[in-house]
Structure formats: C-alpha cells, structure tokens
Motif scaffolding. Sequence first.
Motif, PDB file in Angstrom:
ATOM      1  N   LEU A 120       3.317 -14.999  -4.485  1.00 10.91           N
ATOM      2  CA  LEU A 120       3.872 -14.209  -3.389  1.00 10.91           C
ATOM      3  C   LEU A 120       2.710 -13.751  -2.513  1.00 10.91           C
ATOM      4  CD1 LEU A 120       6.271 -11.911  -5.475  1.00 10.91           C
ATOM      5  CD2 LEU A 120       6.779 -14.160  -4.502  1.00 10.91           C
ATOM      6  N   VAL A 121       2.863 -13.865  -1.208  1.00 13.76           N
ATOM      7  CA  VAL A 121       1.794 -13.490  -0.284  1.00 13.76           C
ATOM      8  C   VAL A 121       2.317 -12.449   0.689  1.00 13.76           C
ATOM      9  CG1 VAL A 121       0.115 -14.315   1.414  1.00 13.76           C
ATOM     10  CG2 VAL A 121       0.864 -15.836  -0.441  1.00 13.76           C
ATOM     11  N   THR A 122       1.570 -11.356   0.837  1.00 10.70           N
ATOM     12  CA  THR A 122       1.978 -10.286   1.743  1.00 10.70           C
ATOM     13  C   THR A 122       0.769  -9.766   2.511  1.00 10.70           C
ATOM     14  OG1 THR A 122       2.977  -8.077   1.892  1.00 10.70           O
ATOM     15  CG2 THR A 122       1.770  -8.576  -0.114  1.00 10.70           C
ATOM     16  N   GLY A 123       1.009  -9.290   3.719  1.00  9.97           N
ATOM     17  CA  GLY A 123      -0.072  -8.847   4.590  1.00  9.97           C
ATOM     18  C   GLY A 123      -0.409  -7.378   4.497  1.00  9.97           C
ATOM     19  N   VAL A 124      -0.041  -6.718   3.429  1.00  3.92           N
ATOM     20  CA  VAL A 124      -0.357  -5.292   3.310  1.00  3.92           C
ATOM     21  C   VAL A 124      -1.866  -5.090   3.247  1.00  3.92           C
ATOM     22  CG1 VAL A 124       1.839  -4.755   2.197  1.00  3.92           C
ATOM     23  CG2 VAL A 124      -0.174  -5.266   0.796  1.00  3.92           C
ATOM     24  N   CYS A 125      -2.301  -3.899   3.694  1.00  8.32           N
ATOM     25  CA  CYS A 125      -3.723  -3.629   3.814  1.00  8.32           C
ATOM     26  C   CYS A 125      -3.985  -2.147   3.601  1.00  8.32           C
ATOM     27  CB  CYS A 125      -4.197  -4.052   5.214  1.00  8.32           C
ATOM     28  SG  CYS A 125      -5.844  -3.502   5.637  1.00  8.32           S
ATOM     29  N   GLU A 126      -4.897  -1.837   2.695  1.00  6.28           N
ATOM     30  CA  GLU A 126      -5.229  -0.437   2.429  1.00  6.28           C
ATOM     31  C   GLU A 126      -6.312   0.085   3.378  1.00  6.28           C
ATOM     32  OE1 GLU A 126      -6.693   2.329  -1.340  1.00  6.28           O
ATOM     33  OE2 GLU A 126      -5.352   0.626  -1.702  1.00  6.28           O
ATOM     34  N   THR A 127      -7.035  -0.826   4.020  1.00  5.92           N
ATOM     35  CA  THR A 127      -8.123  -0.413   4.904  1.00  5.92           C
ATOM     36  C   THR A 127      -7.589   0.173   6.212  1.00  5.92           C
ATOM     37  OG1 THR A 127      -9.484  -2.160   3.959  1.00  5.92           O
ATOM     38  CG2 THR A 127     -10.258  -1.168   6.001  1.00  5.92           C
ATOM     39  N   ASP A 128      -6.658  -0.548   6.853  1.00  6.88           N
ATOM     40  CA  ASP A 128      -6.020  -0.063   8.085  1.00  6.88           C
ATOM     41  C   ASP A 128      -4.522   0.062   7.827  1.00  6.88           C
ATOM     42  OD1 ASP A 128      -8.247   0.143   9.699  1.00  6.88           O
ATOM     43  OD2 ASP A 128      -8.147  -1.934  10.356  1.00  6.88           O
ATOM     44  N   PHE A 129      -4.146   0.985   6.958  1.00  4.45           N
ATOM     45  CA  PHE A 129      -2.757   0.991   6.479  1.00  4.45           C
ATOM     46  C   PHE A 129      -1.888   2.084   7.069  1.00  4.45           C
ATOM     47  CE2 PHE A 129      -2.584   4.091   2.674  1.00  4.45           C
ATOM     48  CZ  PHE A 129      -3.625   4.859   3.162  1.00  4.45           C
ATOM     49  N   SER A 130      -2.407   2.836   8.039  1.00  3.32           N
ATOM     50  CA  SER A 130      -1.621   3.857   8.743  1.00  3.32           C
ATOM     51  C   SER A 130      -1.037   4.922   7.825  1.00  3.32           C
ATOM     52  CB  SER A 130      -0.474   3.201   9.551  1.00  3.32           C
ATOM     53  OG  SER A 130      -0.989   2.281  10.484  1.00  3.32           O
ATOM     54  N   GLY A 131      -1.548   5.003   6.613  1.00  3.29           N
ATOM     55  CA  GLY A 131      -1.051   6.013   5.689  1.00  3.29           C
ATOM     56  C   GLY A 131       0.161   5.595   4.877  1.00  3.29           C
ATOM     57  N   TYR A 132       0.625   4.349   5.041  1.00  4.77           N
ATOM     58  CA  TYR A 132       1.796   3.887   4.290  1.00  4.77           C
ATOM     59  C   TYR A 132       1.436   3.759   2.803  1.00  4.77           C
ATOM     60  CZ  TYR A 132       3.799   2.303   8.801  1.00  4.77           C
ATOM     61  OH  TYR A 132       4.287   2.224  10.075  1.00  4.77           O
ATOM     62  N   PRO A 133       2.076   4.482   1.922  1.00  2.66           N
ATOM     63  CA  PRO A 133       1.716   4.415   0.498  1.00  2.66           C
ATOM     64  C   PRO A 133       2.006   3.068  -0.140  1.00  2.66           C
ATOM     65  CG  PRO A 133       3.687   5.755   0.815  1.00  2.66           C
ATOM     66  CD  PRO A 133       3.146   5.476   2.176  1.00  2.66           C
ATOM     67  N   ASP A 134       2.976   2.318   0.387  1.00  2.00           N
ATOM     68  CA  ASP A 134       3.318   1.029  -0.226  1.00  2.00           C
ATOM     69  C   ASP A 134       2.461  -0.125   0.298  1.00  2.00           C
ATOM     70  OD1 ASP A 134       4.427   0.897   2.293  1.00  2.00           O
ATOM     71  OD2 ASP A 134       6.450   0.376   1.628  1.00  2.00           O
ATOM     72  N   CYS A 135       1.356   0.216   0.985  1.00  2.00           N
ATOM     73  CA  CYS A 135       0.370  -0.794   1.369  1.00  2.00           C
ATOM     74  C   CYS A 135      -0.878  -0.701   0.500  1.00  2.00           C
ATOM     75  CB  CYS A 135      -0.025  -0.619   2.845  1.00  2.00           C
ATOM     76  SG  CYS A 135       1.265  -1.104   4.010  1.00  2.00           S
ATOM     77  N   ARG A 136      -0.868   0.196  -0.464  1.00  2.00           N
ATOM     78  CA  ARG A 136      -2.048   0.407  -1.300  1.00  2.00           C
ATOM     79  C   ARG A 136      -2.152  -0.623  -2.425  1.00  2.00           C
ATOM     80  NH1 ARG A 136      -1.206   6.457  -3.110  1.00  2.00           N
ATOM     81  NH2 ARG A 136       0.874   5.557  -3.416  1.00  2.00           N
ATOM     82  N   ASP A 137      -3.385  -0.937  -2.771  1.00  3.06           N
ATOM     83  CA  ASP A 137      -3.652  -1.921  -3.819  1.00  3.06           C
ATOM     84  C   ASP A 137      -3.032  -1.500  -5.149  1.00  3.06           C
ATOM     85  OD1 ASP A 137      -5.139  -4.350  -4.701  1.00  3.06           O
ATOM     86  OD2 ASP A 137      -6.264  -2.914  -5.901  1.00  3.06           O
ATOM     87  N   ILE A 138      -3.088  -0.213  -5.470  1.00  3.72           N
ATOM     88  CA  ILE A 138      -2.545   0.263  -6.745  1.00  3.72           C
ATOM     89  C   ILE A 138      -1.043   0.034  -6.829  1.00  3.72           C
ATOM     90  CG2 ILE A 138      -2.216   2.658  -5.963  1.00  3.72           C
ATOM     91  CD1 ILE A 138      -3.060   3.554  -8.770  1.00  3.72           C
ATOM     92  N   PHE A 139      -0.351   0.156  -5.704  1.00  2.93           N
ATOM     93  CA  PHE A 139       1.088  -0.109  -5.694  1.00  2.93           C
ATOM     94  C   PHE A 139       1.362  -1.590  -5.931  1.00  2.93           C
ATOM     95  CE2 PHE A 139       4.446  -1.932  -2.981  1.00  2.93           C
ATOM     96  CZ  PHE A 139       5.535  -1.554  -3.745  1.00  2.93           C
ATOM     97  N   ILE A 140       0.622  -2.453  -5.246  1.00  2.00           N
ATOM     98  CA  ILE A 140       0.838  -3.889  -5.388  1.00  2.00           C
ATOM     99  C   ILE A 140       0.587  -4.332  -6.825  1.00  2.00           C
ATOM    100  CG2 ILE A 140       0.034  -6.174  -4.690  1.00  2.00           C
ATOM    101  CD1 ILE A 140       1.700  -4.773  -2.557  1.00  2.00           C
ATOM    102  N   LYS A 141      -0.484  -3.855  -7.424  1.00  2.00           N
ATOM    103  CA  LYS A 141      -0.782  -4.230  -8.806  1.00  2.00           C
ATOM    104  C   LYS A 141       0.313  -3.741  -9.754  1.00  2.00           C
ATOM    105  CE  LYS A 141      -5.818  -4.783  -8.843  1.00  2.00           C
ATOM    106  NZ  LYS A 141      -6.003  -5.066  -7.430  1.00  2.00           N
ATOM    107  N   SER A 142       0.795  -2.530  -9.518  1.00  2.00           N
ATOM    108  CA  SER A 142       1.866  -1.979 -10.342  1.00  2.00           C
ATOM    109  C   SER A 142       3.149  -2.796 -10.207  1.00  2.00           C
ATOM    110  CB  SER A 142       2.122  -0.525  -9.941  1.00  2.00           C
ATOM    111  OG  SER A 142       3.265  -0.014 -10.580  1.00  2.00           O
ATOM    112  N   LEU A 143       3.488  -3.145  -8.966  1.00  2.00           N
ATOM    113  CA  LEU A 143       4.708  -3.915  -8.735  1.00  2.00           C
ATOM    114  C   LEU A 143       4.592  -5.310  -9.333  1.00  2.00           C
ATOM    115  CD1 LEU A 143       7.516  -3.992  -7.480  1.00  2.00           C
ATOM    116  CD2 LEU A 143       6.465  -4.843  -5.372  1.00  2.00           C
TER     117      LEU A 143
END
Length: 223
Positions: A120-143
């Motif tokens: 699965l490939v997604t464009g989420v980004c923690e560096t320029d993430f506008s504060g969205y919590p579901d763009c964080r690496d920890i969320f992706i790893k958990s999911l």
Amino acid sequence: MKKNDSAVVVFSGGQDSTTCLFWALEKFDHVSALTFAYGQRHAAEIACAKDIARKAGVPLRILEVPTLNDITSNALTRNDIEITDQNENNALPSTFVPGRNHLFLSFAAIYAKEIGAKHLVTGVCETDFSGYPDCRDIFIKSLNVTLNLAMDTDFVIHTPLMWLNKTATWALADQLGKLETVQHDTLTCYEGIKGTGCTTCPACKLRAAGLAAYLEQKAGAPQ
C-alpha cells in the motif's frame, strides 16, 4: 522489495499522491490506484485523478464513502466552514477530516487483498503535515500492524514522502521525470483550482514555497 510485486496507491490527484504514484511505478510491476469520493468540497479532485491515472496507464478504482461527510464537520467537505491553518495554540486546521487516512488505508488494504497486492502506498508526510495526526509515522506503523492482524496478511505500507519537506517532494518528482506533470496536472488547492491553484490557501502557499525553493536549488546546482 521484489520488482514483480503489486501495489495499491491511495490516490487523490494531488501533488503528494501523484508523486507517490510515479514512485510506485518505478518500484513495482503492477500498480493500481484507489480514489475516494467522500463528499469532498471539489469534484475536480476526482477528475484530476482520473486524468493522471489514464495518462500514466494505471487502472483506477473510485470508491464512494459518502458516510464520512455525514458524520464529520470540516472545511474539506463543507463549503460553509472557513479554511484555517494550524494556529498558535496548535489547534487542528479546519481542513482536518477525522479518521480519513485510517479509513482510506483500511479500504485500500481490503481492495489490495482482493486483487492480490501486498503493498500500500500513501503520500502522508510528518515533515509538512499541517498538524494532521493521521499523517504521522507512528500512526502508519500502528495501522500496518493492525491491518496485518485484522486480515492475516503481510501488508507493507509505504510512505515515500514521510520525512520529505515540500522542496524535497518536488525534487523527487523531478528525479522521477514527472516535474511538469505534478506541477500542471495535479490539484492541491483547497479552493479546487488545478496546477498553481489560488495561491493564497495554506496548501497553495506550502506547495509554491517548496517549488520556488527547489527551482532555486536546482538553478544553483553545478552543471
């Protein structure tokens, strides 16, 4: 990763997901795109996704999830809510759609299992993430762990942009030979304007600043 593996890209037709689409085409032999119609503010987003996928020769599936709009209040699905950025109190931007990435990746995993894809490939980004919590690496790893447990499958969620700022994202698009496509054919603007966009919304400002920095960087690089 094996070149002959299959991947599903969560694809909106915006700068980030389009860059990820072309990244996936370099990494996998079989790439499919999944776009969500969730009552977003601008239908032009879906039209862009269709056009880009067609030109890239990538099969695109559009999945309607209108219930997301029924149970959330945010500026991406409501025209009567003002678009605001993250403020000094770290309040979430009005464009945050609660649960969106969680839901989209879960549906993408179901679709991937159906077509025999494990990536699965997604464009989420923690560096320029506008504060969205579901763009964080920890969320992706958990999911990723949760999806594998839920479906007894060894999915791998790829986030090529996770640690890139917008300047580096433009650089990646150029490395993939798709700078002009990403610059002119994608829609990132919160006002629904393709390409350069409205130039004033938070998404357009971030995009434009990154492009300007990259072009300056590229112009100064030794030939």
